[in-house]
Motif scaffolding. Sequence first.
Motif, PDB file in Angstrom:
ATOM      1  N   UNK A 167      -8.081   4.018   1.547  1.00 57.33           N
ATOM      2  CA  UNK A 167      -6.731   4.343   1.066  1.00 57.33           C
ATOM      3  C   UNK A 167      -5.978   3.121   0.541  1.00 57.33           C
ATOM      4  N   UNK A 168      -6.403   1.933   0.960  1.00 54.56           N
ATOM      5  CA  UNK A 168      -5.681   0.708   0.574  1.00 54.56           C
ATOM      6  C   UNK A 168      -4.616   0.295   1.579  1.00 54.56           C
ATOM      7  N   UNK A 169      -4.480   1.059   2.665  1.00 48.02           N
ATOM      8  CA  UNK A 169      -3.435   0.750   3.659  1.00 48.02           C
ATOM      9  C   UNK A 169      -3.727  -0.576   4.380  1.00 48.02           C
ATOM     10  N   UNK A 170      -4.961  -0.702   4.885  1.00 46.71           N
ATOM     11  CA  UNK A 170      -5.332  -1.964   5.544  1.00 46.71           C
ATOM     12  C   UNK A 170      -5.245  -3.126   4.550  1.00 46.71           C
ATOM     13  N   UNK A 171      -5.607  -2.851   3.301  1.00 47.85           N
ATOM     14  CA  UNK A 171      -5.551  -3.885   2.245  1.00 47.85           C
ATOM     15  C   UNK A 171      -4.134  -4.440   2.120  1.00 47.85           C
ATOM     16  N   UNK A 172      -3.151  -3.551   2.118  1.00 49.80           N
ATOM     17  CA  UNK A 172      -1.752  -3.968   1.987  1.00 49.80           C
ATOM     18  C   UNK A 172      -1.334  -4.837   3.175  1.00 49.80           C
ATOM     19  N   UNK A 173      -1.741  -4.440   4.371  1.00 52.49           N
ATOM     20  CA  UNK A 173      -1.401  -5.228   5.566  1.00 52.49           C
ATOM     21  C   UNK A 173      -2.007  -6.630   5.446  1.00 52.49           C
ATOM     22  N   UNK A 174      -3.243  -6.703   4.985  1.00 53.04           N
ATOM     23  CA  UNK A 174      -3.903  -8.012   4.827  1.00 53.04           C
ATOM     24  C   UNK A 174      -3.206  -8.852   3.762  1.00 53.04           C
ATOM     25  N   UNK A 175      -2.778  -8.185   2.676  1.00 50.49           N
ATOM     26  CA  UNK A 175      -2.105  -8.903   1.580  1.00 50.49           C
ATOM     27  C   UNK A 175      -0.760  -9.471   2.035  1.00 50.49           C
ATOM     28  N   UNK A 176      -0.147  -8.824   3.023  1.00 44.24           N
ATOM     29  CA  UNK A 176       1.111  -9.322   3.588  1.00 44.24           C
ATOM     30  C   UNK A 176       0.877 -10.588   4.419  1.00 44.24           C
ATOM     31  N   UNK A 177      -0.326 -10.685   4.999  1.00 45.90           N
ATOM     32  CA  UNK A 177      -0.549 -11.701   6.038  1.00 45.90           C
ATOM     33  C   UNK A 177      -1.451 -12.858   5.643  1.00 45.90           C
ATOM     34  N   UNK A 178      -2.212 -12.699   4.556  1.00 46.30           N
ATOM     35  CA  UNK A 178      -3.092 -13.780   4.113  1.00 46.30           C
ATOM     36  C   UNK A 178      -2.707 -14.218   2.714  1.00 46.30           C
ATOM     37  N   UNK A 212      -1.159   0.240  -4.713  1.00 47.49           N
ATOM     38  CA  UNK A 212      -0.929  -1.183  -4.426  1.00 47.49           C
ATOM     39  C   UNK A 212      -0.259  -1.893  -5.605  1.00 47.49           C
ATOM     40  N   UNK A 213      -0.593  -1.464  -6.828  1.00 44.32           N
ATOM     41  CA  UNK A 213       0.062  -2.060  -8.019  1.00 44.32           C
ATOM     42  C   UNK A 213       1.539  -1.676  -8.039  1.00 44.32           C
ATOM     43  N   UNK A 214       1.810  -0.413  -7.722  1.00 42.88           N
ATOM     44  CA  UNK A 214       3.208   0.048  -7.694  1.00 42.88           C
ATOM     45  C   UNK A 214       4.033  -0.734  -6.691  1.00 42.88           C
ATOM     46  N   UNK A 215       3.383  -1.161  -5.616  1.00 50.62           N
ATOM     47  CA  UNK A 215       4.085  -1.925  -4.582  1.00 50.62           C
ATOM     48  C   UNK A 215       4.146  -3.418  -4.932  1.00 50.62           C
ATOM     49  N   UNK A 216       3.636  -3.753  -6.147  1.00 50.90           N
ATOM     50  CA  UNK A 216       3.737  -5.132  -6.668  1.00 50.90           C
ATOM     51  C   UNK A 216       2.940  -6.199  -5.933  1.00 50.90           C
ATOM     52  N   UNK A 217       1.838  -5.797  -5.319  1.00 51.38           N
ATOM     53  CA  UNK A 217       0.970  -6.829  -4.734  1.00 51.38           C
ATOM     54  C   UNK A 217       0.206  -7.497  -5.866  1.00 51.38           C
ATOM     55  N   UNK A 218       0.312  -8.809  -5.972  1.00 53.44           N
ATOM     56  CA  UNK A 218      -0.456  -9.484  -7.027  1.00 53.44           C
ATOM     57  C   UNK A 218      -1.494 -10.443  -6.457  1.00 53.44           C
ATOM     58  N   UNK A 219      -1.786 -10.295  -5.164  1.00 56.31           N
ATOM     59  CA  UNK A 219      -2.803 -11.146  -4.536  1.00 56.31           C
ATOM     60  C   UNK A 219      -3.999 -10.325  -4.042  1.00 56.31           C
ATOM     61  N   UNK A 220      -4.219  -9.160  -4.683  1.00 61.73           N
ATOM     62  CA  UNK A 220      -5.352  -8.304  -4.300  1.00 61.73           C
ATOM     63  C   UNK A 220      -6.291  -8.160  -5.499  1.00 61.73           C
ATOM     64  N   UNK A 221      -7.597  -8.338  -5.267  1.00 56.42           N
ATOM     65  CA  UNK A 221      -8.597  -8.252  -6.330  1.00 56.42           C
ATOM     66  C   UNK A 221      -9.613  -7.183  -5.944  1.00 56.42           C
ATOM     67  N   UNK A 222      -9.957  -6.323  -6.913  1.00 52.71           N
ATOM     68  CA  UNK A 222     -10.715  -5.103  -6.611  1.00 52.71           C
ATOM     69  C   UNK A 222     -12.126  -5.137  -7.214  1.00 52.71           C
ATOM     70  N   UNK A 223     -13.060  -4.520  -6.495  1.00 59.31           N
ATOM     71  CA  UNK A 223     -14.416  -4.391  -7.031  1.00 59.31           C
ATOM     72  C   UNK A 223     -15.055  -3.124  -6.465  1.00 59.31           C
TER      73      UNK A 223
END
Length: 213
Positions: free
Chosen positions: A87-98, A118-129
């Motif tokens: 879902x990307x939920x854990x991803x968002x938590x990690x992006x907040x903390x690392x 995640x884009x809508x929430x403006x995270x710019x430190x996440x890279x997808x594959x």
Amino acid sequence: MIDERLKIMVKQQLKQRGIVDERVLSAMSKVERHLFVNKSDIDVAYDDRPLVIGCGQTISQPLMVAIMTETLALEGNEKILEIGTGSGYQTAILAELGKEVYTIERISSLQNDAKNVLKKLNYNNIFFKVCDGTIGWDEKAPFNRIIVTAAAPEIPLRLFNQLTIGGMMAVPVGSRYSQELKLVIKTENGEMKVENRSRCIFVPLIGEEGWSK
Ligand code: SAH
């Protein structure tokens, strides 16, 4: 209303059950879980359980997300590899903390949905594959932290090899239906040290160093 449910979730499901890392609690107070669940589940988004997100996969229980995140002892400067975007939920938590999160998912439609949120929430430190995450992300290695959010039959060695010295990996290891959360540490001399944490139940990690379909 949702604000209130989020606060209650953090208090009753996390604080009262032993989560103490203030940074983890504050990230989990900030990221709104209802944005990551199916529309039909918005009413139960803050319940104390995993929820189905499509393609037979699940968004993990909030407590499990908190336990895994706390296990990783993030301080803010880490380069993190996540296997199983879901879902990307854990991803968002990690992006907040690392510092940066590299996230791999094998089902492209799931990763697309997660990416949009995640884009809508403006995270710019996440890279997808999209690929089999058991082989890791060689071009971006080494990572300070690795988190595997699906159940592996053994500790995935190719992922261990992509850790920095002093790096740590949280991974559920066991049978298809029941596992133990393990904290795998790469010591000063590059050896593997393993600590057992809690019992857990995750969907299977499917791939070369995981389960076959
Ligand atoms: N952290 C996610 C968990 C999703 S469930 C969340 O809370 O939403 C685990 C995810 O791992 C599923 O989406 C599944 O498709 C994915 N997965 C399973 N095996 C994988 C593999 N080899 N590589 C990448 N993703 C994998």
